[in-house]
Scaffold this motif. Structure first.
Motif, short mmCIF file in Angstrom:
data_model
loop_
_atom_site.label_atom_id
_atom_site.label_comp_id
_atom_site.label_asym_id
_atom_site.label_seq_id
_atom_site.Cartn_x
_atom_site.Cartn_y
_atom_site.Cartn_z
N SER A 114 -66.04 -75.37 -39.70
CA SER A 114 -66.31 -73.95 -40.17
C SER A 114 -64.57 -73.30 -40.11
O SER A 114 -64.19 -73.35 -38.76
CB SER A 114 -67.04 -73.16 -39.60
OG SER A 114 -66.92 -71.76 -39.42
N LYS A 115 -64.43 -72.26 -40.99
CA LYS A 115 -62.90 -71.51 -40.76
C LYS A 115 -63.05 -70.91 -39.54
O LYS A 115 -62.15 -70.32 -38.95
CB LYS A 115 -62.63 -71.04 -41.97
CG LYS A 115 -62.09 -71.82 -43.02
CD LYS A 115 -61.74 -71.07 -44.36
CE LYS A 115 -61.44 -72.04 -45.33
NZ LYS A 115 -61.64 -71.48 -46.94
N GLU A 116 -64.26 -70.31 -39.32
CA GLU A 116 -64.40 -69.38 -38.07
C GLU A 116 -64.43 -69.85 -36.53
O GLU A 116 -64.31 -69.60 -35.52
CB GLU A 116 -66.04 -68.54 -38.15
CG GLU A 116 -65.86 -67.70 -39.30
CD GLU A 116 -67.24 -67.23 -39.45
OE1 GLU A 116 -68.14 -67.34 -38.70
OE2 GLU A 116 -67.47 -66.69 -40.70
N GLY A 117 -64.34 -71.52 -36.64
CA GLY A 117 -64.15 -72.19 -35.42
C GLY A 117 -65.87 -72.46 -34.78
O GLY A 117 -66.52 -72.56 -35.60
N GLY A 118 -65.51 -72.92 -33.62
CA GLY A 118 -66.91 -73.22 -33.15
C GLY A 118 -66.81 -74.07 -31.63
O GLY A 118 -65.95 -73.70 -30.92
N SER A 119 -67.61 -74.81 -31.39
CA SER A 119 -67.61 -75.58 -30.10
C SER A 119 -68.04 -77.12 -30.13
O SER A 119 -68.99 -77.49 -30.85
CB SER A 119 -68.84 -74.87 -29.55
OG SER A 119 -69.10 -75.45 -28.12
N ILE A 120 -67.43 -77.85 -29.33
CA ILE A 120 -67.55 -79.21 -29.08
C ILE A 120 -67.88 -79.51 -27.74
O ILE A 120 -67.18 -78.92 -26.95
CB ILE A 120 -66.42 -80.08 -29.65
CG1 ILE A 120 -65.97 -79.60 -31.11
CG2 ILE A 120 -66.37 -81.41 -29.28
CD1 ILE A 120 -64.62 -80.39 -31.65
N VAL A 121 -68.72 -80.39 -27.58
CA VAL A 121 -69.30 -80.86 -26.13
C VAL A 121 -69.14 -82.20 -26.12
O VAL A 121 -69.98 -83.00 -26.89
CB VAL A 121 -70.61 -80.22 -26.01
CG1 VAL A 121 -71.15 -80.42 -24.61
CG2 VAL A 121 -70.82 -78.68 -26.10
N PHE A 122 -68.75 -82.61 -25.06
CA PHE A 122 -68.57 -84.08 -24.69
C PHE A 122 -69.78 -84.45 -23.55
O PHE A 122 -69.56 -83.62 -22.64
CB PHE A 122 -67.26 -84.60 -24.26
CG PHE A 122 -66.23 -84.56 -25.14
CD1 PHE A 122 -66.20 -85.87 -26.02
CD2 PHE A 122 -65.43 -83.59 -25.75
CE1 PHE A 122 -65.31 -86.11 -26.90
CE2 PHE A 122 -64.48 -83.72 -26.85
CZ PHE A 122 -64.40 -84.92 -27.55
N PHE A 123 -70.45 -85.42 -23.54
CA PHE A 123 -71.26 -85.78 -22.57
C PHE A 123 -70.61 -86.53 -21.38
O PHE A 123 -70.34 -87.83 -21.64
CB PHE A 123 -72.46 -86.41 -23.13
CG PHE A 123 -73.68 -85.32 -23.34
CD1 PHE A 123 -73.39 -84.64 -24.76
CD2 PHE A 123 -74.58 -85.28 -22.90
CE1 PHE A 123 -74.11 -83.71 -24.94
CE2 PHE A 123 -75.68 -84.29 -23.01
CZ PHE A 123 -75.40 -83.48 -24.12
N SER A 124 -70.10 -85.75 -20.34
CA SER A 124 -69.82 -86.63 -19.18
C SER A 124 -70.94 -86.88 -18.32
O SER A 124 -72.16 -87.09 -18.72
CB SER A 124 -68.36 -85.88 -18.49
OG SER A 124 -68.06 -86.31 -17.39
N SER A 125 -70.83 -86.91 -17.00
CA SER A 125 -71.93 -87.28 -16.30
C SER A 125 -71.48 -87.14 -14.66
O SER A 125 -70.42 -86.95 -14.50
CB SER A 125 -72.43 -88.58 -16.29
OG SER A 125 -73.22 -89.19 -15.04
N ALA A 126 -72.37 -86.58 -13.73
CA ALA A 126 -71.90 -86.66 -12.36
C ALA A 126 -71.34 -87.86 -11.75
O ALA A 126 -70.46 -87.81 -11.31
CB ALA A 126 -73.28 -86.25 -11.59
N ALA A 127 -71.82 -89.05 -12.61
CA ALA A 127 -71.18 -90.06 -12.24
C ALA A 127 -69.65 -90.07 -12.78
O ALA A 127 -68.94 -91.14 -12.41
CB ALA A 127 -71.94 -91.43 -12.77
N GLY A 128 -69.26 -89.38 -13.52
CA GLY A 128 -67.82 -89.26 -14.14
C GLY A 128 -66.91 -88.81 -12.85
O GLY A 128 -65.53 -88.91 -13.13
#
Ligand code: NAD
Length: 257
Positions: free
Chosen positions: A137-151
């Motif tokens: 989207s031209k308005e932008g947005g949000s990306i989430v990576f799934f890390s972990s407590a183990a990271g």
């Protein structure tokens, strides 16, 4: 009548979810659809993916595709067709992943390669595709990576899994810097232990004695997929418009020890 105020609404947002056929990804799909999002669901598990679709609000509004995300060159066409059908993307949950408990002495190069391919490269290249001109989207947005407590915290036998999750944690920080000019926010989430198919046969869950120890390490007990899905709604919604480069720890107190 006055519209109800809800800063967490995902109405008019198109969200891509990888790993949507099972566990946390499936719950994220259910919760995001309840919050009004249209979804692009990706997974290699065809049966699981169609079961997820049946659990969604307005199941005919969403797009799903069976794909092994390590086939990086097939992702582009799928995302283009999805965008054409349901609109430009304003959120991505990089949820697909695998886990193991493996001591150093048993590690092999093929195992490491496979873990980095599935846990790190698929998330990176899916993000690259989603961010291509015309997809986001031209308005932008949000990306989430799934890390972990183990990271970020150690456990015996978790070096390979932990390395891949640490990579995602740092990837989110650099991409947050790079993509802010497009108004794309990038964060990671670090769950503690939630029993799903990813870990149900691993020793810390399958062995009753070890499971008790795992539970005891979480001050609030083990979590549910809903706990992570709700946190993802926050990161995807406009409620978190000033949050980027963060790592949201949702672990029942595991890492406060
Ligand atoms: N469950 C936990 O305790 C926990 C804790 C911390 C982080 N996580 C992370 O959360 C994410 C989701 O985990 P989950 O517990 O829901 O696991 P899960 O096994 O229930 O779901 C993972 C999904 O990813 C899909 N997948 C795996 N490889 C793929 C590939 N190459 N292409 C397409 N799809 C693929 C699987 O088919 C599956 O549907 C993972 O990244 C995991 O590392 C889970």
């Amino acid at each position: 009548m006055e519209k109800q105020f809800n800063p967490f609404s995902l109405k008019n947002k198109v969200i891509v979810i990888s790993g949507a056929a099972s566990g946390i990804g499936r719950q994220c799909a259910i919760t995001c659809s309840k919050m009004g999002a249209k979804l692009i669901l990706l997974d290699l598990n065809e049966i699981g993916l169609s079961e997820t679709l049946q659990l969604l609000e307005n199941s005919d509004e969403h797009f799903s595709a069976v794909i092994n995300l390590t086939d990086y060159n097939k992702v582009g066409n799928i995302i283009s067709s999805a965008v054409e059908k349901i609109g430009r993307i304003s959120g991505l949950l990089n949820c697909a992943g695998i886990s193991t408990t493996l001591p150093l002495k048993n590690a092999k190069q093929e195992i490491l390669d496979n873990f980095f391919k599935i846990n790190v490269y698929t998330a990176y290249f899916l993000t690259q595709t989603v961010c291509k001109m015309g997809n986001f989207s031209k308005e932008g947005g949000s990306i989430v990576f799934f890390s972990s407590a183990a990271g970020q915290y150690g456990e015996s036998g978790k070096s390979i899994y932990g390395m891949t999750k640490g990579a995602l944690f740092s990837c989110a920080k650099s991409l947050a810097c790079e993509l802010s000019r497009k108004n794309i926010r990038v964060n990671s989430i670090s769950p503690g232990v939630i029993v799903t198919p990813i870990n149900q046969n691993l020793p810390h869950i399958a062995d009753p004695e070890l499971r008790k120890q795992t539970e005891a390490l979480h001050l609030l007990g083990l979590g549910n997929p809903e706990d992570i899905a709700n946190a993802c709604v926050y990161l995807l919604s406009d409620a978190s418009r000033w949050v980027t480069g963060s790592n949201l720890v949702v672990d029942g107190g595991y890492t406060t020890r």
